[in-house]
Enzyme design. Sequence first.
Site, PDB file in Angstrom:
ATOM      1  N   ASP A 178     -13.903  73.050 -68.849  1.00  0.00           N
ATOM      2  CA  ASP A 178     -14.334  73.584 -69.858  1.00  0.00           C
ATOM      3  C   ASP A 178     -15.426  72.707 -71.086  1.00  0.00           C
ATOM      4  O   ASP A 178     -15.464  74.129 -72.144  1.00  0.00           O
ATOM      5  CB  ASP A 178     -12.417  73.170 -70.492  1.00  0.00           C
ATOM      6  CG  ASP A 178     -11.688  73.570 -70.125  1.00  0.00           C
ATOM      7  OD1 ASP A 178     -10.846  73.256 -69.370  1.00  0.00           O
ATOM      8  OD2 ASP A 178     -12.106  74.970 -69.605  1.00  0.00           O
ATOM      9  N   HIS A 182      -9.214  64.502 -68.143  1.00  0.00           N
ATOM     10  CA  HIS A 182      -8.810  64.949 -67.547  1.00  0.00           C
ATOM     11  C   HIS A 182      -7.274  64.325 -66.561  1.00  0.00           C
ATOM     12  O   HIS A 182      -7.560  63.129 -66.403  1.00  0.00           O
ATOM     13  CB  HIS A 182      -9.452  65.520 -65.982  1.00  0.00           C
ATOM     14  CG  HIS A 182      -8.714  67.029 -65.441  1.00  0.00           C
ATOM     15  ND1 HIS A 182      -8.252  66.184 -64.076  1.00  0.00           N
ATOM     16  CD2 HIS A 182      -8.976  67.360 -65.466  1.00  0.00           C
ATOM     17  CE1 HIS A 182      -7.722  67.678 -64.003  1.00  0.00           C
ATOM     18  NE2 HIS A 182      -8.482  69.032 -64.621  1.00  0.00           N
TER      19      HIS A 182
HETATM   20  C1  SDX Z   1      -7.935  72.002 -67.610  1.00  0.00           C
HETATM   21  O1  SDX Z   1      -4.729  69.437 -64.652  1.00  0.00           O
HETATM   22  C2  SDX Z   1      -5.696  70.168 -64.035  1.00  0.00           C
HETATM   23  O2  SDX Z   1      -6.197  70.706 -62.923  1.00  0.00           O
HETATM   24  C3  SDX Z   1      -6.241  71.449 -65.272  1.00  0.00           C
HETATM   25  C4  SDX Z   1      -7.539  72.288 -65.033  1.00  0.00           C
HETATM   26  C5  SDX Z   1      -7.383  72.913 -64.631  1.00  0.00           C
HETATM   27  O3  SDX Z   1      -8.427  73.255 -62.795  1.00  0.00           O
HETATM   28  O4  SDX Z   1      -6.452  73.640 -64.014  1.00  0.00           O
HETATM   29  O5  SDX Z   1      -8.663  70.869 -64.431  1.00  0.00           O
HETATM   30  C6  SDX Z   1      -8.208  72.722 -66.735  1.00  0.00           C
HETATM   31  O6  SDX Z   1      -6.674  71.698 -68.440  1.00  0.00           O
HETATM   32  C7  SDX Z   1      -8.826  70.984 -67.646  1.00  0.00           C
HETATM   33  C8  SDX Z   1      -8.761  70.587 -69.180  1.00  0.00           C
HETATM   34  C9  SDX Z   1      -8.867  70.694 -70.779  1.00  0.00           C
HETATM   35  N1  SDX Z   1      -7.909  69.591 -71.895  1.00  0.00           N
HETATM   36  C10 SDX Z   1      -9.747  69.755 -72.663  1.00  0.00           C
HETATM   37  O7  SDX Z   1     -10.183  69.834 -72.450  1.00  0.00           O
HETATM   38  C11 SDX Z   1      -8.504  69.134 -74.043  1.00  0.00           C
HETATM   39  C12 SDX Z   1      -8.248  67.338 -73.938  1.00  0.00           C
HETATM   40  N2  SDX Z   1      -8.039  66.455 -72.695  1.00  0.00           N
HETATM   41  C13 SDX Z   1      -7.110  66.178 -74.151  1.00  0.00           C
HETATM   42  O8  SDX Z   1      -6.306  66.319 -73.554  1.00  0.00           O
HETATM   43  C14 SDX Z   1      -7.191  65.469 -72.227  1.00  0.00           C
HETATM   44  O9  SDX Z   1      -8.392  64.339 -71.508  1.00  0.00           O
HETATM   45  C15 SDX Z   1      -5.768  65.721 -71.199  1.00  0.00           C
HETATM   46  C16 SDX Z   1      -4.717  66.698 -71.704  1.00  0.00           C
HETATM   47  C17 SDX Z   1      -7.240  67.276 -70.380  1.00  0.00           C
HETATM   48  C18 SDX Z   1      -5.016  64.675 -69.719  1.00  0.00           C
HETATM   49  O10 SDX Z   1      -4.523  64.210 -70.644  1.00  0.00           O
HETATM   50  P1  SDX Z   1      -3.342  63.544 -70.132  1.00  0.00           P
HETATM   51  O11 SDX Z   1      -3.928  62.935 -68.497  1.00  0.00           O
HETATM   52  O12 SDX Z   1      -1.884  63.478 -69.846  1.00  0.00           O
HETATM   53  O13 SDX Z   1      -3.747  61.951 -70.979  1.00  0.00           O
HETATM   54  P2  SDX Z   1      -3.508  61.382 -71.733  1.00  0.00           P
HETATM   55  O14 SDX Z   1      -3.328  62.574 -73.163  1.00  0.00           O
HETATM   56  O15 SDX Z   1      -2.430  60.904 -71.806  1.00  0.00           O
HETATM   57  O16 SDX Z   1      -4.831  60.341 -72.935  1.00  0.00           O
HETATM   58  C19 SDX Z   1      -4.600  58.842 -71.890  1.00  0.00           C
HETATM   59  C20 SDX Z   1      -5.613  58.357 -72.038  1.00  0.00           C
HETATM   60  C21 SDX Z   1      -4.923  58.472 -74.336  1.00  0.00           C
HETATM   61  O17 SDX Z   1      -5.351  57.304 -75.194  1.00  0.00           O
HETATM   62  P3  SDX Z   1      -4.139  56.085 -75.003  1.00  0.00           P
HETATM   63  O18 SDX Z   1      -3.293  56.139 -75.989  1.00  0.00           O
HETATM   64  O19 SDX Z   1      -3.674  55.833 -73.871  1.00  0.00           O
HETATM   65  O20 SDX Z   1      -5.020  54.410 -75.577  1.00  0.00           O
HETATM   66  O21 SDX Z   1      -6.850  58.731 -72.714  1.00  0.00           O
HETATM   67  C22 SDX Z   1      -6.865  59.054 -74.366  1.00  0.00           C
HETATM   68  C23 SDX Z   1      -5.923  59.828 -75.046  1.00  0.00           C
HETATM   69  O22 SDX Z   1      -5.780  59.487 -76.646  1.00  0.00           O
HETATM   70  N3  SDX Z   1      -7.549  60.818 -73.920  1.00  0.00           N
HETATM   71  C24 SDX Z   1      -8.420  61.420 -75.039  1.00  0.00           C
HETATM   72  C25 SDX Z   1      -8.606  62.519 -74.698  1.00  0.00           C
HETATM   73  N4  SDX Z   1      -8.461  62.955 -73.193  1.00  0.00           N
HETATM   74  C26 SDX Z   1      -7.465  61.760 -73.007  1.00  0.00           C
HETATM   75  N5  SDX Z   1      -9.244  60.111 -76.526  1.00  0.00           N
HETATM   76  C27 SDX Z   1     -10.004  61.391 -76.429  1.00  0.00           C
HETATM   77  N6  SDX Z   1     -10.202  63.073 -76.358  1.00  0.00           N
HETATM   78  C28 SDX Z   1      -9.931  63.058 -75.322  1.00  0.00           C
HETATM   79  N7  SDX Z   1     -10.735  64.202 -75.030  1.00  0.00           N
END
Ligand code: SDX
Length: 427
Positions: free
Chosen positions: A361, A304
């Site tokens: 989720d 998140h």
């Molecule tokens: C919702 O914003 C809100 O409030 C949203 C929400 C709401 O109520 O409106 O809470 C609802 O959208 C919840 C999130 C649902 N999405 C997912 O479950 C999809 C999987 N999650 C990721 O795609 C990610 O965690 C996000 C999109 C939720 C957040 O991404 P960020 O903050 O942009 O973080 P990032 O993609 O830059 O990741 C930071 C690091 C990266 O690694 P590095 O390159 O820095 O080494 O964390 C890693 C990412 O690769 N990472 C993950 C991961 N989430 C982040 N690695 C593997 N699996 C994951 N799920």
Amino acid sequence: MTEFATLTYNGKSYQLPVLTGTEGEKAIDISTLKTRSGLITMDNGLSSTGVCQSAITFMDGEKGILRYRGIPVEQLAEYSSFKETAYLLINGRLPSRKELTRFSVLLNDLSLVHEDLREFYRGFPRHSHPMGILSSMVNALRSFYPELETTDEGINLTMARLLSKIRTLAAMSYKISRGHRVVYPRPDLTYCANFLNMMFDSPVRPYQIDDELVSALRVFWILHADHEQNCSTTAVRVVGSGRVNLYAAISAGIAALWGPLHGGANQAVIEMLEKIVKDGGNIQKVIDRAKDRKDPFRLFGFGHRVYKTYDPRGKIIKKMADRLLEKQRVPDPLLDIAKELEIAARKDDYFIEHHLYPNVDFYSGLVLRAIGIPTNMFTVMFAIGRLPGWIAQWKESIDDPGWKITRPRQVYTGPTCRDYIPIDQRT
Ligand code: SDX
């Protein structure tokens, strides 16, 4: 007393005021930076940028706190109705008994949709995704209910109309996609029970209202009702900033929510869990793929932008999934896989170092399955829940005396000035 931050660049210093929020958050106000220094800031994904001051929802991502208008979401999930929580988010306080009754009567009176709208559904191919249909149908409402949103009465009517009709539109898309007769809303059912009845009632098998399932839906929608400046809420604010009607702004919010990184994650989680079961339950393979930088796969339902601890909503939904499936005595292999996946991920250094925990989720799809909602409607369920938050945030923006159209800047990285070359001289 106003605090200031000092920015020094090219031998010049700029004093920038620092805002302090109710809970002590600090923000440097850079709104005069461009005119005073010619500089802009850059913030990919806006993770360090506040776009508004808001009194609606407070989140603390380190402590896992979520409050609507100051009330902890755990208390609302325990004691409130979705209708009452919607009223709280939009109006800023809990309603009196009389106000809540009046709000209920209004939502009931507005729950039907114009009969001509049914023809729109026939234009969609049967396999159309319900989120695309919902976004289109909400936009289409403006053609049937063109109340001017220049008066308080027109705005209040439009907000109530959307809150009430979104259920009917969603249930209609489900019934029509299956070639079934549309079920009309009933005056004797609550907001949540009415939706389930419109989805599952049938002339040959009357739907039996199950209070436990209605309560599960109530909690699900309360937990999804708002979440400060997330992607889809920002879409509603940005589209609304051009002073377009509420239906169009909400239609944009639905479109933004659809993506698998946002609201579409609840559907992506179930599809991910089903694939794990189909592939023989190899949890470690999924964990390794999620950690592999070269692999675009993400562990859906984990991580998140704000929460760097367990999503408080996820905790409640996980307990609800346990309780519902226990009561239904239907062993769901997906729940067992989800729990194994959570244990494995939370023990893994990559997930620990990146502060990746289950978000709202991760287990929500299991609750929706237990209620009987088809997988391709999971994100529609998220949209219905988030509607009060979108409306409250839109209302707060139009009531803001400093309201301006959103128009960010950029750093240009394209070619410098060059002449046009006639086609016969091009290599
Ligand atoms: C919702 O914003 C809100 O409030 C949203 C929400 C709401 O109520 O409106 O809470 C609802 O959208 C919840 C999130 C649902 N999405 C997912 O479950 C999809 C999987 N999650 C990721 O795609 C990610 O965690 C996000 C999109 C939720 C957040 O991404 P960020 O903050 O942009 O973080 P990032 O993609 O830059 O990741 C930071 C690091 C990266 O690694 P590095 O390159 O820095 O080494 O964390 C890693 C990412 O690769 N990472 C993950 C991961 N989430 C982040 N690695 C593997 N699996 C994951 N799920």
